[in-house]
Design a protein around this motif. Structure first.
Motif, mmCIF file in Angstrom:
data_model
loop_
_atom_site.group_PDB
_atom_site.id
_atom_site.type_symbol
_atom_site.label_atom_id
_atom_site.label_comp_id
_atom_site.label_asym_id
_atom_site.label_seq_id
_atom_site.Cartn_x
_atom_site.Cartn_y
_atom_site.Cartn_z
ATOM 1 N N ASN A 102 0.832 -1.195 0.000
ATOM 2 C CA ASN A 102 0.000 0.000 0.000
ATOM 3 C C ASN A 102 0.873 1.253 0.000
ATOM 4 O O ASN A 102 1.946 1.262 0.593
ATOM 5 C CB ASN A 102 -0.909 0.016 1.228
ATOM 6 N N GLY A 103 0.374 2.308 -0.642
ATOM 7 C CA GLY A 103 1.092 3.578 -0.626
ATOM 8 C C GLY A 103 1.995 3.742 -1.830
ATOM 9 O O GLY A 103 1.815 3.089 -2.859
ATOM 10 N N LEU A 104 2.983 4.629 -1.691
ATOM 11 C CA LEU A 104 3.889 4.986 -2.797
ATOM 12 C C LEU A 104 5.349 4.895 -2.430
ATOM 13 O O LEU A 104 6.184 4.527 -3.241
ATOM 14 C CB LEU A 104 3.686 6.466 -3.205
ATOM 15 N N ASP A 105 5.670 5.287 -1.195
ATOM 16 C CA ASP A 105 7.066 5.585 -0.865
ATOM 17 C C ASP A 105 7.947 4.337 -0.813
ATOM 18 O O ASP A 105 9.170 4.430 -0.922
ATOM 19 C CB ASP A 105 7.132 6.355 0.460
ATOM 20 N N ILE A 123 -2.462 -3.835 -6.085
ATOM 21 C CA ILE A 123 -3.483 -4.884 -6.149
ATOM 22 C C ILE A 123 -4.751 -4.380 -5.494
ATOM 23 O O ILE A 123 -4.714 -3.725 -4.453
ATOM 24 C CB ILE A 123 -2.998 -6.194 -5.487
ATOM 25 N N ARG A 124 -5.867 -4.676 -6.132
ATOM 26 C CA ARG A 124 -7.174 -4.358 -5.559
ATOM 27 C C ARG A 124 -7.779 -5.679 -5.110
ATOM 28 O O ARG A 124 -8.111 -6.540 -5.923
ATOM 29 C CB ARG A 124 -8.045 -3.697 -6.628
ATOM 30 N N ILE A 125 -7.879 -5.857 -3.806
ATOM 31 C CA ILE A 125 -8.362 -7.130 -3.265
ATOM 32 C C ILE A 125 -8.860 -6.886 -1.853
ATOM 33 O O ILE A 125 -8.378 -5.994 -1.166
ATOM 34 C CB ILE A 125 -7.215 -8.187 -3.252
ATOM 35 N N GLU A 126 -9.834 -7.661 -1.438
ATOM 36 C CA GLU A 126 -10.222 -7.696 -0.035
ATOM 37 C C GLU A 126 -9.906 -9.105 0.451
ATOM 38 O O GLU A 126 -10.655 -10.043 0.194
ATOM 39 C CB GLU A 126 -11.713 -7.358 0.123
ATOM 40 N N ALA A 127 -8.773 -9.264 1.103
ATOM 41 C CA ALA A 127 -8.345 -10.587 1.555
ATOM 42 C C ALA A 127 -7.583 -10.427 2.857
ATOM 43 O O ALA A 127 -6.854 -9.467 3.029
ATOM 44 C CB ALA A 127 -7.441 -11.249 0.510
ATOM 45 N N TYR A 128 -7.780 -11.360 3.769
ATOM 46 C CA TYR A 128 -7.008 -11.310 5.009
ATOM 47 C C TYR A 128 -6.846 -12.721 5.548
ATOM 48 O O TYR A 128 -7.625 -13.624 5.259
ATOM 49 C CB TYR A 128 -7.669 -10.396 6.045
ATOM 50 N N LEU A 142 -10.983 -8.091 -7.784
ATOM 51 C CA LEU A 142 -9.599 -8.544 -7.781
ATOM 52 C C LEU A 142 -8.957 -8.019 -9.054
ATOM 53 O O LEU A 142 -9.437 -8.279 -10.150
ATOM 54 C CB LEU A 142 -9.560 -10.084 -7.776
ATOM 55 N N ARG A 143 -7.900 -7.238 -8.898
ATOM 56 C CA ARG A 143 -7.164 -6.786 -10.071
ATOM 57 C C ARG A 143 -5.774 -6.325 -9.671
ATOM 58 O O ARG A 143 -5.601 -5.664 -8.655
ATOM 59 C CB ARG A 143 -7.870 -5.638 -10.796
ATOM 60 N N VAL A 144 -4.808 -6.684 -10.511
ATOM 61 C CA VAL A 144 -3.448 -6.190 -10.329
ATOM 62 C C VAL A 144 -3.130 -5.234 -11.480
ATOM 63 O O VAL A 144 -3.328 -5.583 -12.647
ATOM 64 C CB VAL A 144 -2.432 -7.354 -10.292
ATOM 65 N N ASP A 145 -2.693 -4.034 -11.146
ATOM 66 C CA ASP A 145 -2.234 -3.058 -12.142
ATOM 67 C C ASP A 145 -0.715 -2.988 -12.076
ATOM 68 O O ASP A 145 -0.146 -2.868 -10.985
ATOM 69 C CB ASP A 145 -2.809 -1.654 -11.838
ATOM 70 N N LEU A 146 -0.087 -3.066 -13.238
ATOM 71 C CA LEU A 146 1.375 -3.093 -13.322
ATOM 72 C C LEU A 146 1.829 -2.064 -14.342
ATOM 73 O O LEU A 146 1.142 -1.808 -15.327
ATOM 74 C CB LEU A 146 1.844 -4.484 -13.784
ATOM 75 N N TRP A 182 -1.578 5.380 -8.374
ATOM 76 C CA TRP A 182 -2.563 6.328 -7.854
ATOM 77 C C TRP A 182 -3.997 5.878 -8.087
ATOM 78 O O TRP A 182 -4.896 6.265 -7.342
ATOM 79 C CB TRP A 182 -2.355 7.697 -8.485
ATOM 80 N N GLY A 183 -4.247 5.083 -9.146
ATOM 81 C CA GLY A 183 -5.610 4.618 -9.403
ATOM 82 C C GLY A 183 -6.180 3.919 -8.181
ATOM 83 O O GLY A 183 -7.348 4.094 -7.822
ATOM 84 N N LYS A 184 -5.337 3.136 -7.516
ATOM 85 C CA LYS A 184 -5.768 2.480 -6.279
ATOM 86 C C LYS A 184 -5.684 3.415 -5.084
ATOM 87 O O LYS A 184 -6.573 3.427 -4.225
ATOM 88 C CB LYS A 184 -4.891 1.257 -6.014
ATOM 89 N N LEU A 185 -4.596 4.180 -4.993
ATOM 90 C CA LEU A 185 -4.307 4.900 -3.750
ATOM 91 C C LEU A 185 -5.365 5.946 -3.420
ATOM 92 O O LEU A 185 -5.709 6.136 -2.250
ATOM 93 C CB LEU A 185 -2.914 5.533 -3.826
ATOM 94 N N VAL A 186 -5.896 6.631 -4.429
ATOM 95 C CA VAL A 186 -6.917 7.654 -4.154
ATOM 96 C C VAL A 186 -8.133 7.010 -3.479
ATOM 97 O O VAL A 186 -8.662 7.530 -2.487
ATOM 98 C CB VAL A 186 -7.330 8.397 -5.444
#
Length: 307
Positions: A102-105, A123-128, A142-146, A182-186
């Motif tokens: 998560n995040g950028l840094d 990654i966009r997911i709800e998993a734990y 569920l999606r991974v952006d690369l 950023w698509g996910k982070l916002v």
């Protein structure tokens, strides 16, 4: 038959364990790099997944406490605060490094170590994890952006995305690293801050007018920073995604606080606020909510480097 790929996964939390299991189930050669107790538990029990998307299954990926041989790809799925010690377990040079934190840094830290072989990813997911060896994926998304802006890395990245797709994990390779992050982070920043500041799931946040206004302000402030940073994020699209999600959607930040664990406030909101500072932007709603979450969870307010 596709040639199978050797893929190492560093970090066996919800995301790492889910991806390791999905890839192992698809016949890829997966090695989970984890601390001794986690590695031992996975060796004993395998990884059991209960997924809204992929169903229930048990897999037995290999484990190690260190990566000592080169691999086709290394997925980095630790928490941000665990990244530096975890990277000490990597003693070989993977051909491709895909951080999904998560995040950028964190990307700066990973690139200091691996250079251009480290690409941008989210990654966009709800998993734990419900135990060290069981993972629950509770919703369908569920999606991974690369992305990589280094053309030499593109063939390896395309091949990796195809490997994820074959394993039932939709992946897309984008032209812009800023967009992939950023698509996910916002969206994540708005959901994490609101759910954690008010200890509520998404449903009541969306349907209570004054809370919805704050959610919207978080999205708008985050999108302004994203767009200054080279991405193209339309707040209306992000709000649409949040409106489409299920009522009970929460966030890992909210779950961490409820469990008495340290939330990823600095990684998520801190990344946004530091990027805002770089571009001379203020994010009053995000700042206020981050301070409220810090107070609720007993962690420091994110260092935003604002004068």
């Amino acid at each position: 038959m596709h040639p199978h790929h050797e893929i190492a996964v560093l970090g066996a939390g919800g995301v790492g364990a889910f991806l390791a299991a999905a890839l192992a189930r698809a016949g890829e050669d997966v090695l989970v790099i984890a601390r001794e107790p986690t590695a031992a538990a996975i060796n004993r029990h395998g990884i059991e997944v209960d997924s809204a998307r992929l169903g229930r299954f048990l897999t037995q990926p290999k484990t190690a406490t260190r990566l000592e041989q080169p691999t086709d790809a290394l997925i980095v799925a630790t928490k941000a605060k665990d990244l530096s010690p975890a990277l000490e377990r990597i003693q070989a040079e993977p051909a491709l490094v895909v951080p999904l934190l998560n995040g950028l840094d964190h990307l700066t830290i990973v690139r200091e170590r691996f250079g251009p072989r480290a690409v941008a990813g989210s990654i966009r997911i709800e998993a734990y994890r419900t135990s060290p060896t069981t993972v629950k994926q509770t919703s369908l998304f569920l999606r991974v952006d690369l992305a990589t802006e280094n053309h030499r890395m593109r063939p390896a990245l395309d091949a990796f995305a195809e490997t994820l797709d074959r394993a039932g994990v939709p992946a897309r390779v984008m032209a812009s690293e800023a967009q992939a992050m950023w698509g996910k982070l916002v969206r994540l920043n708005a959901l994490a801050l609101m759910s954690s500041a008010y200890d509520l799931p998404l449903g009541p946040i969306r349907s209570t007018p004054e809370l919805r206004d704050q959610l919207q302000a978080c999205v708008e402030e985050g999108a302004a920073v994203a767009n200054a940073d080279g991405a193209r994020v339309d707040p209306a699209d992000t709000m649409g995604e949040l409106d489409d999600a299920h009522d009970t959607l929460g966030s890992s930040m909210q779950r961490d606080i409820a469990a008495g664990m340290e939330p990823e406030l600095d990684a998520i909101a801190g990344s946004v606020l530091r990027a805002a500072a770089r571009h001379g932007l203020r994010c009053p709603t995000i700042e206020r909510l981050a301070a409220r979450v810090a107070e609720r969870s007993g962690v420091p307010v994110p260092a935003a480097a604002l004068g």
